[in-house]
Every structure is written in C-alpha cells, then in structure tokens.
Design an enzyme around this catalytic site. Structure first.
Site, short mmCIF file in Angstrom:
data_model
loop_
_atom_site.label_atom_id
_atom_site.label_comp_id
_atom_site.label_asym_id
_atom_site.label_seq_id
_atom_site.Cartn_x
_atom_site.Cartn_y
_atom_site.Cartn_z
N ALA A 114 18.05 -15.92 20.68
CA ALA A 114 17.74 -15.49 19.15
C ALA A 114 16.36 -15.06 18.76
O ALA A 114 16.14 -14.81 17.53
CB ALA A 114 17.24 -17.57 19.04
N GLY A 115 15.48 -14.05 19.77
CA GLY A 115 14.34 -13.37 18.98
C GLY A 115 14.39 -12.59 18.00
O GLY A 115 15.67 -11.91 18.55
N LYS A 119 18.98 -7.63 18.41
CA LYS A 119 18.68 -6.20 19.75
C LYS A 119 19.44 -6.59 20.56
O LYS A 119 19.89 -5.88 21.93
CB LYS A 119 16.96 -6.90 20.31
CG LYS A 119 16.38 -6.44 21.73
CD LYS A 119 15.28 -7.00 22.46
CE LYS A 119 14.85 -8.21 22.50
NZ LYS A 119 13.47 -8.36 22.97
N ASP A 177 17.85 -10.51 26.40
CA ASP A 177 17.66 -8.84 26.41
C ASP A 177 17.04 -8.89 28.20
O ASP A 177 15.71 -7.58 28.06
CB ASP A 177 15.67 -9.01 25.65
CG ASP A 177 15.27 -10.12 25.67
OD1 ASP A 177 15.17 -10.78 26.87
OD2 ASP A 177 14.01 -10.36 25.46
N LYS A 184 46.54 15.55 17.58
CA LYS A 184 45.72 14.13 17.18
C LYS A 184 47.80 14.16 17.25
O LYS A 184 48.29 14.06 16.05
CB LYS A 184 45.17 14.62 15.96
CG LYS A 184 45.26 12.96 15.21
CD LYS A 184 45.21 12.75 13.57
CE LYS A 184 46.81 13.57 13.58
NZ LYS A 184 46.83 12.77 12.11
N HIS A 232 45.75 29.01 22.18
CA HIS A 232 44.62 29.00 21.70
C HIS A 232 44.84 28.94 20.55
O HIS A 232 46.35 29.17 20.10
CB HIS A 232 45.09 31.41 21.67
CG HIS A 232 45.22 31.44 23.38
ND1 HIS A 232 44.35 31.43 24.35
CD2 HIS A 232 46.92 31.77 24.19
CE1 HIS A 232 45.35 32.53 25.37
NE2 HIS A 232 46.32 32.08 24.77
N TYR A 260 50.21 17.56 6.51
CA TYR A 260 49.47 16.56 5.79
C TYR A 260 50.09 17.35 4.54
O TYR A 260 49.62 18.32 3.96
CB TYR A 260 48.33 15.98 5.67
CG TYR A 260 47.57 15.40 4.54
CD1 TYR A 260 47.60 14.32 4.20
CD2 TYR A 260 45.92 15.78 3.50
CE1 TYR A 260 47.34 13.51 3.43
CE2 TYR A 260 45.28 15.03 2.75
CZ TYR A 260 45.95 13.66 3.09
OH TYR A 260 45.47 12.87 1.67
#
EC number: 2.7.7.23
Length: 451
Positions: free
Chosen positions: A8-9, A20, A97, A338, A350, A374
């Site tokens: 909880a720090g 953190k 932590d 993709k 290439h 596209y």
C-alpha cells in the site's frame, strides 16, 4: 499457510504516476513476482492503498484484496487484512516491493517455524553495511532494535531484520490490535508485536538480492540487472549459448531450446518461445512470438508472430502481429509483414511490404513488392497462390488474387485478378526516342547548361 502481501506504500521516490509495485521487472509487474512465489504456499491476499485500482488490474483475480486508505504503518496494514488472518494456521508476511524472495528460502522459514513451534519466525540477513536497518539483538529473547533507536554497540551488529515473518495466526489475531502508535511518526509497527512473546525463532538468508526492496528507479535497475544475470545463467546451464550475457535481455517468461545461440544486443520479451538450434541476433527484438527449430533472426524485430522450422529472417526485417511464416520461408532485408500467412519455401528477400496477405508455397516475391491493402477506409486481402512469381517493383492493389503459377511483370500495378498459369502486366509501354538528347541540346551533346 496463507500469505498477506503488504503493497500500500506511496512509492514517492519512484517519482512516477504509477504505483511502485506495478513497475515491471523483466516483463512482469513487481508485485506479481511476489504473488507467484506466495501461491506455492496457499491462499494469497494483498493490502493495497495508493492508486489501488491500477494494481488490481495487473494482479490475478483469485488474490483477495484489502484496502489501507491511510498508510499508518506495517501493523496497521496487517490490521486492514485482519479477517484474512487464519485462526488455526500460519500467516506469511511479504512485501510487494521485495520481488525476488525465493520459494526455497520461504520453505526453510516455514520448516523452522513449524519445527520450533514458534509464535513468530523472522527472516534475517547479514549485511556488511547494515545502516538504516533494524538489528537482530539476541539475549534472553530475540529483539529487533530500529537503527534510529540503536546505541553504538547495537549498530555494530550486522544481522538485520528483513521484515519477512511467519506468524501463528492465533497469536497474531490476539495481539495485533494491542500495538500502539506511541512514536514520533504515530504509526503502528509490526515489529512491536514481539513484545508479546518470547517464543521467537529466526532463519538467515545469505542472498541479499532476495530480500532487497525497491525504493527508487536506481534500485529497480540494480535488482533487474542482477535477476537478468541469473536468468541468462540458468538458460546457459540448460544448453543455450549466450555470447555476451551482459548485453542480452531475456524476460523471465521466455522459453528457449538447447543449442540456440543468442548474439549481443538482443531483447526477448513476453510469452516468447524459441526452439532448438536457432540463431538470434545480434541487435534483434522478439516479443510474444513462437519460433520453431533451426530459425535465424538477424537484426530484426518480431512481435506476436509465428515462425515455423528452418526459416530465415533478416537482416532489417519487421514481422508484425498476425504474421505466420511456414517452414523454409526466407524473409530478407527491409521486408515488413503484418497479418499475413506465408507458405512453405516462399521467398521475399528485398524491400517488400506484405499486409493482410495469404501467400502459398514456393512463391517468389520480387524486390520492391507492395500489397496495397488500405483504401483509406478499410483493409483488403491479397491472395497469392502456390508457385506464383511476383516481379520486382510490383504494386498489388487489394482486393486481388494471383493464381497458381501465375507471373506478374516487373514494374506492374496489378489491379485485377491474374488467373493461374497467366502473365499479368500493368505498366506503360516503354518508348524510345532516338537522338532526343541531341535535339534537346541543339545538336551539341556536350553543351554546358546555362547558369
């Protein structure tokens, strides 16, 4: 045995807008390192405070959550999880932590706690420079003296309290609320519970890294470096060749097969699996990808891709999400893919972009080929069937299909389907004008241009 993790720090020294404990170490949020270890012993609860909503998003759903709205000390944090404390079992206290506490050390701690039948068992460590830590003082009973309260004699003690404990649940429940906050900080300290028992035992660890907490980004980097070294050494013991371990970054979640070679300046992240006899790097990044056996990936970036056996990638290739390279594919320099499936024995060597494409086996993709997928509104597919030959400098305007064994001429813009065994040409016819240069320069081929 249950585990309660205190997390909880505020983490002010991190100077971050994020809590953190969700900062990642080798691909995994800091607190999840602790949770994964704690789960080996049983049910896990965490005490959260600062920006708890962010932390809740990264921790497993089966972890019980308790909130500490005001940070009033470690005992107060445990009080916030009071209902989680078992009546007839033990409770392990860990910290969100302190990420690298090991299962083996905690197992030793549990064994000592059970065999000694102690109310409290403390994990201690020996530090050459113990300044700032609470000291373990051994007399008629074991005590913890905080550094600020220690005299010169006690300050010479090198055995320190790590803050990790196992409590009998019954003892903890009966005494946690007796702790007072009569100190300058007006906080409730868990160490004060030792006042209520003499039945205390200890276990000492000689591994300082596993009990070191993260307070700022410098400590975060140091701990990560140490853990990275351990991960790389473990992989090398398992049969992976890492040429320069200090320049290679591999997440804890990565799996790599035997006799694979990793060259310098390589980053392997996330849920990546790499097979045997591969060559990876140098200067390569692979994330969340599955790579088969005998694959070469050189000076390239691969993310959320599947690469089957005997594939060559690079140099300077980029395989994006949804790429699937089947066996014996060759992807060369300055090629980007993709959401494309590329069949066996196909080559794109290439200067090529292949997006939203389904490409068959034994296809040759000429240099400079672009799938124009596209149209400004939506993406369209390109299909290239087995045995096709795509000439150099082609633009394939999707949606379009190149049939089996079809050929497209160099320099073509292909806007219509090309049937199998056909030739597709889509370019202007070359025109040669004889002596044009002489006429342009008035018959003087070497005439100087006017300034």
């Amino acid at each position: 045995m249950k585990t309660l993790i205190l997390a909880a720090g505020l983490g002010k020294r991190m100077n971050s807008k994020y809590p953190k404990v969700i900062h990642k170490i080798l691909g995994k949020p800091m607190i999840n390192w602790v949770i994964d270890t704690a789960k080996s012993f049983g049910e896990v609860g965490v005490v959260l405070g600062h920006k708890h909503e962010m932390v809740e998003k990264v921790i497993p759903q089966d972890v019980k959550i308790f909130l500490q709205n005001e940070q009033l000390g470690t005992a107060h944090a445990v009080m916030c999880g009071f209902d989680f404390i078992p009546e007839k079992d033990n409770l392990l206290i860990l910290y969100g932590d302190v990420p690298f506490i090991s299962y083996e050390t905690l197992k030793r701690l549990e064994k000592e706690h059970i065999e000694s039948n102690s109310d409290v068992t403390i994990l201690t460590a020996i530090l050459e420079n113990p300044a700032g830590y609470g000291r373990i003082v051994r007399g008629k009973k074991i005590e913890i003296v905080e550094d600020k309260d220690a005299d010169e004699k006690i300050k010479k003690i090198k055995e320190i309290n790590t803050g990790i404990y196992i409590f009998k649940g019954k003892f903890l429940k009966e005494n946690i609320k007796k702790i007072k906050n009569d100190n300058a900080q007006k906080e409730y300290y868990l160490t004060d519970i030792l006042k209520f028992t003499e039945n205390i035992s200890t276990v000492t660890t000689d591994d300082i890294d596993e009990v070191t907490g993260v307070n700022d980004r410098i400590q975060l980097s140091k701990l990560e470096k140490n853990m990275r070294k351990r991960i790389n050494e473990k992989l090398m013991r398992e049969g992976v060749r890492i040429i320069d371990p200090e320049s290679v970054y591999i997440d804890i979640t990565v799996k790599i097969g035997k006799d694979t070679i990793i060259y310098p300046f390589t980053f392997i992240e996330g849920e990546t699996e790499i097979g045997e006899d591969c060559v990876i790097g140098p200067m390569t990044r692979i994330k969340d990808s599955k790579i088969g056996n005998n694959v070469n990936v050189i000076r390239s970036e691969v993310e959320k891709a599947i690469i089957e056996d005997n594939v060559s990638v690079g140099p300077f290739s980029r395989l994006r999400e949804g790429t699937h390279l089947k066996s014996n594919v060759k992807i060369g320099n300055f090629v980007e893919t993709k959401k494309s499936v590329i069949g066996k024995n196909t080559k794109a060597q290439h200067l090529t972009y292949l997006g939203d494409a389904t490409i068959g086996e034994n296809v040759n993709i000429g240099a400079g080929t672009i799938t124009c997928n596209y149209d400004g509104v939506k993406k369209h597919p390109t299909i290239i069937e087995d045995g096709a030959f795509i000439g150099s400098n082609n633009s394939l305007v999707a949606p379009v299909k190149i049939g089996k064994n079809a050929i497209t001429g160099a320099g073509s813009t292909i806007t219509e389907d090309v049937p199998e065994n056909s030739l597709g040409l889509g370019r202007a016819r070359q025109v040669v004008i004889k002596d044009w240069v002489l006429r342009k320069k008035g018959g003087n081929q070497n005439a100087d241009s006017k300034e």
